[in-house]
Design a protein around this motif. Structure first.
Motif, PDB file in Angstrom:
ATOM      1  N   ALA A  79      31.266  30.047  54.646  1.00  0.00           N
ATOM      2  CA  ALA A  79      32.823  29.840  53.669  1.00  0.00           C
ATOM      3  C   ALA A  79      33.538  31.221  53.715  1.00  0.00           C
ATOM      4  CB  ALA A  79      32.614  30.101  51.689  1.00  0.00           C
ATOM      5  N   ALA A  80      33.293  32.049  54.041  1.00  0.00           N
ATOM      6  CA  ALA A  80      33.424  33.687  53.861  1.00  0.00           C
ATOM      7  C   ALA A  80      34.150  33.477  55.278  1.00  0.00           C
ATOM      8  CB  ALA A  80      32.784  34.966  53.981  1.00  0.00           C
ATOM      9  N   LYS A  81      33.280  33.029  56.323  1.00  0.00           N
ATOM     10  CA  LYS A  81      33.662  32.798  58.277  1.00  0.00           C
ATOM     11  C   LYS A  81      35.306  32.123  58.148  1.00  0.00           C
ATOM     12  CE  LYS A  81      32.056  31.992  62.616  1.00  0.00           C
ATOM     13  NZ  LYS A  81      30.735  31.918  63.696  1.00  0.00           N
ATOM     14  N   GLY A  82      34.964  30.916  57.250  1.00  0.00           N
ATOM     15  CA  GLY A  82      35.723  30.832  57.320  1.00  0.00           C
ATOM     16  C   GLY A  82      36.789  30.725  56.509  1.00  0.00           C
ATOM     17  N   GLY A  83      37.062  31.174  55.383  1.00  0.00           N
ATOM     18  CA  GLY A  83      38.569  32.031  54.904  1.00  0.00           C
ATOM     19  C   GLY A  83      38.533  31.931  53.746  1.00  0.00           C
ATOM     20  N   PHE A  84      37.507  31.094  53.021  1.00  0.00           N
ATOM     21  CA  PHE A  84      37.240  31.007  51.909  1.00  0.00           C
ATOM     22  C   PHE A  84      36.846  31.903  50.812  1.00  0.00           C
ATOM     23  CE2 PHE A  84      36.909  27.095  53.906  1.00  0.00           C
ATOM     24  CZ  PHE A  84      37.516  26.089  53.209  1.00  0.00           C
ATOM     25  N   THR A  85      36.948  32.285  49.890  1.00  0.00           N
ATOM     26  CA  THR A  85      36.290  33.164  48.908  1.00  0.00           C
ATOM     27  C   THR A  85      36.215  32.644  48.103  1.00  0.00           C
ATOM     28  OG1 THR A  85      39.046  34.034  48.300  1.00  0.00           O
ATOM     29  CG2 THR A  85      38.129  36.050  50.099  1.00  0.00           C
ATOM     30  N   THR A  86      36.727  31.767  46.818  1.00  0.00           N
ATOM     31  CA  THR A  86      36.170  31.180  45.539  1.00  0.00           C
ATOM     32  C   THR A  86      35.811  29.625  46.805  1.00  0.00           C
ATOM     33  OG1 THR A  86      37.650  31.761  44.591  1.00  0.00           O
ATOM     34  CG2 THR A  86      36.825  30.406  43.877  1.00  0.00           C
ATOM     35  N   PRO A 320      19.634  11.691  56.445  1.00  0.00           N
ATOM     36  CA  PRO A 320      20.371  11.970  54.836  1.00  0.00           C
ATOM     37  C   PRO A 320      22.111  11.639  55.524  1.00  0.00           C
ATOM     38  CG  PRO A 320      20.331  14.202  55.741  1.00  0.00           C
ATOM     39  CD  PRO A 320      19.539  13.135  56.433  1.00  0.00           C
ATOM     40  N   PHE A 321      23.098  12.001  54.456  1.00  0.00           N
ATOM     41  CA  PHE A 321      24.399  11.879  54.148  1.00  0.00           C
ATOM     42  C   PHE A 321      25.197  13.503  54.585  1.00  0.00           C
ATOM     43  CE2 PHE A 321      23.555   7.456  52.550  1.00  0.00           C
ATOM     44  CZ  PHE A 321      23.706   7.235  53.040  1.00  0.00           C
ATOM     45  N   GLY A 322      26.132  13.522  55.402  1.00  0.00           N
ATOM     46  CA  GLY A 322      26.396  15.263  55.110  1.00  0.00           C
ATOM     47  C   GLY A 322      26.880  15.356  56.323  1.00  0.00           C
ATOM     48  N   ILE A 323      28.158  16.880  56.631  1.00  0.00           N
ATOM     49  CA  ILE A 323      27.790  17.068  57.108  1.00  0.00           C
ATOM     50  C   ILE A 323      28.866  18.689  56.945  1.00  0.00           C
ATOM     51  CG2 ILE A 323      28.347  15.499  59.262  1.00  0.00           C
ATOM     52  CD1 ILE A 323      31.969  16.073  58.972  1.00  0.00           C
ATOM     53  N   VAL A 324      28.785  19.841  57.716  1.00  0.00           N
ATOM     54  CA  VAL A 324      28.432  21.140  57.469  1.00  0.00           C
ATOM     55  C   VAL A 324      30.245  21.315  57.661  1.00  0.00           C
ATOM     56  CG1 VAL A 324      26.749  21.975  57.749  1.00  0.00           C
ATOM     57  CG2 VAL A 324      28.822  21.865  59.691  1.00  0.00           C
ATOM     58  N   GLY A 325      30.933  22.020  57.186  1.00  0.00           N
ATOM     59  CA  GLY A 325      32.479  21.990  57.010  1.00  0.00           C
ATOM     60  C   GLY A 325      33.817  22.939  56.769  1.00  0.00           C
ATOM     61  N   PHE A 326      32.385  25.042  56.885  1.00  0.00           N
ATOM     62  CA  PHE A 326      33.476  25.257  55.497  1.00  0.00           C
ATOM     63  C   PHE A 326      34.096  26.366  57.413  1.00  0.00           C
ATOM     64  CE2 PHE A 326      30.137  26.938  52.641  1.00  0.00           C
ATOM     65  CZ  PHE A 326      30.819  26.550  51.303  1.00  0.00           C
TER      66      PHE A 326
END
Length: 424
Positions: A79-86, A320-326
């Motif tokens: 998440a941090a690599k993608g710019g997310f902090t919360t 399973p359902f789902g993909i990554v996104g961060f």
């Protein structure tokens, strides 16, 4: 400790980029374009865009219980690599955060491993089974950011209504993955044209929209705040839009993949294209765009959902359902919507930070004096090809592998500390 970030570009109220200086003291923004204190550590932003750290209200970190897919350490670093902090972590873990003891366990793991702010959900029902209701007051006292059984739609209207009544007393938000199990029909992708071409069972749109229609009326009756996860159909948009017009306290999110892709983009029986809700029809995608622009949909959330390569290797049935996104969310959206003139940069930042935080009354997602120094420096001109093998996340499950995008985070700061920096 004082840190100064010079020569960065900030968005002003008119949405224009203005060269600025940010002064950070004790983890907070002390001033913007103010005096530079003597002895401060100075960082040259070399003209990069400084955005508030992104806020993701819908993520899956898998720990505890499924550490082979992701951990709090790898997920928060991704998440941090993608710019997310919360980020807000959904409760489909093992154990589920359905009791004081389990919430304390998860809070301890977060404190030990997370590199950014991770806010855990509490579950609406014990073991996210949809049956026995949890004590939401106890879970809120332990730090639950909101309440959800995400991944599973609550089938009994009485259960949802009673938990909404409890949530209304606590001024807590009920968050729902909307899916009527009787209408899934063992589907693995959208019921439309492409599933028939591939010979795969389909999930009809009504599966989602019928629960949203039910829940907004329950929320109205209970006086509750209600948030809809990953809206994917035009009928769902209509239900949310009508509810808002009626004064019901409803908000909604959309995922990058539902804005970027539709059913006919699916190349083959490839489980990296399997997500829930599935990629819908072209007119559904168009409806989602319109709903973002008119405020029916409030924010963008990734629904980051990592799985192992072994789980995703053998076609959609059984996977399973789902993909990554961060790590791809901002560049993909910036390239396909801001660069093309469909959105402004300010709109994108608002949907990924300010408005996402507002849903849960979080004091994050802004770059203002006194705010937590959570920010991301983005090279808007940097263009590169997405390589899933280079992800920080344990998950490699993405349909965007090989896409080229611009606008990549190069530095992410959380409470004034660098938690991600692009390798030289």
């Amino acid at each position: 400790m004082t840190t100064v970030i010079q020569n960065v570009k900030l968005l002003n109220e008119e949405g224009e980029l203005v060269v600025s200086t940010i002064v950070i003291e004790n983890g907070k923004i002390a001033s913007i374009n103010g005096d530079i204190p003597a002895g401060a550590t100075v960082i040259d932003g070399i003209g990069h865009f400084a955005s508030p750290g992104f806020v993701d209200v819908h993520t899956h970190l898998r720990e505890p219980g499924f550490e082979h897919k992701e951990t709090i350490a790898t997920g928060s670093a991704s998440a941090a690599k993608g710019g997310f902090t919360t980020i807000c972590a959904m409760p489909n873990t093992k154990p589920v955060p359905d009791s004081v003891e389990n919430m304390q366990l998860i809070n301890g793991l977060i404190k030990e491993s997370a590199v950014i702010r991770v806010l855990p959900y509490g579950s609406l029902t014990k073991d996210i089974s949809g049956e026995v209701r949890t004590n939401m007051q106890e879970l809120k006292e332990q730090g639950a950011v909101a309440f959800s059984d995400d991944g599973i739609g609550i089938q009994l209207a009485s259960t949802m209504y009673e938990q909404m009544q409890q949530a209304a007393k606590l001024d807590a938000v009920v968050v729902a993955h909307c899916e009527d199990n009787s209408l899934i029909y063992d589907g693995v992708m959208h019921e439309g044209k492409r599933n028939k071409e591939l010979g795969l069972p389909g999930i009809p749109s009504i599966c989602e929209s019928i629960q949203i229609a039910r829940d907004v009326l329950l929320a109205e009756a209970a006086g509750a705040r209600y948030h809809v996860c990953h809206v994917s159909t035009k009928e769902s948009v209509r239900a949310v839009r009508d509810a808002k017009a009626a004064g019901i306290k409803v908000t909604a999110e959309v995922c990058p993949h539902h804005l970027l892709l539709e059913e006919m983009d699916i190349p083959s029986d490839d489980a990296n294209w399997k997500m829930n809700p599935p990629l819908r029809a072209a007119d559904d995608k168009d409806s989602l765009h319109a709903a973002l622009l008119d405020g029916t949909i409030d924010c963008i959330a990734t629904d980051h959902a990592p799985h192992t390569a072994e789980e995703k290797c053998c076609g959609m049935v059984g996977a399973p359902f789902g993909i990554v996104g961060f790590e791809t969310a901002f560049p993909l959206l910036y390239t396909n919507f801001v660069e093309t003139g469909k959105w402004t940069l300010k709109q994108l930042v608002d949907w990924m930070s300010v408005k996402a935080a507002q849903i849960f009354d979080l004091p994050y997602g802004t770059l203002e004096v006194g705010a937590s120094a959570d920010l991301v420096l983005i090279d808007l001109d940097k263009e590169q090809t997405i390589d899933a093998e280079g992800f920080v996340s344990k998950g490699r499950n993405t349909p965007f592998n090989g896409w080229t995008a611009k606008g990549w985070p190069v530095v992410t700061m959380f409470e004034g500390n660098i938690v991600y920096q692009e390798a030289e």
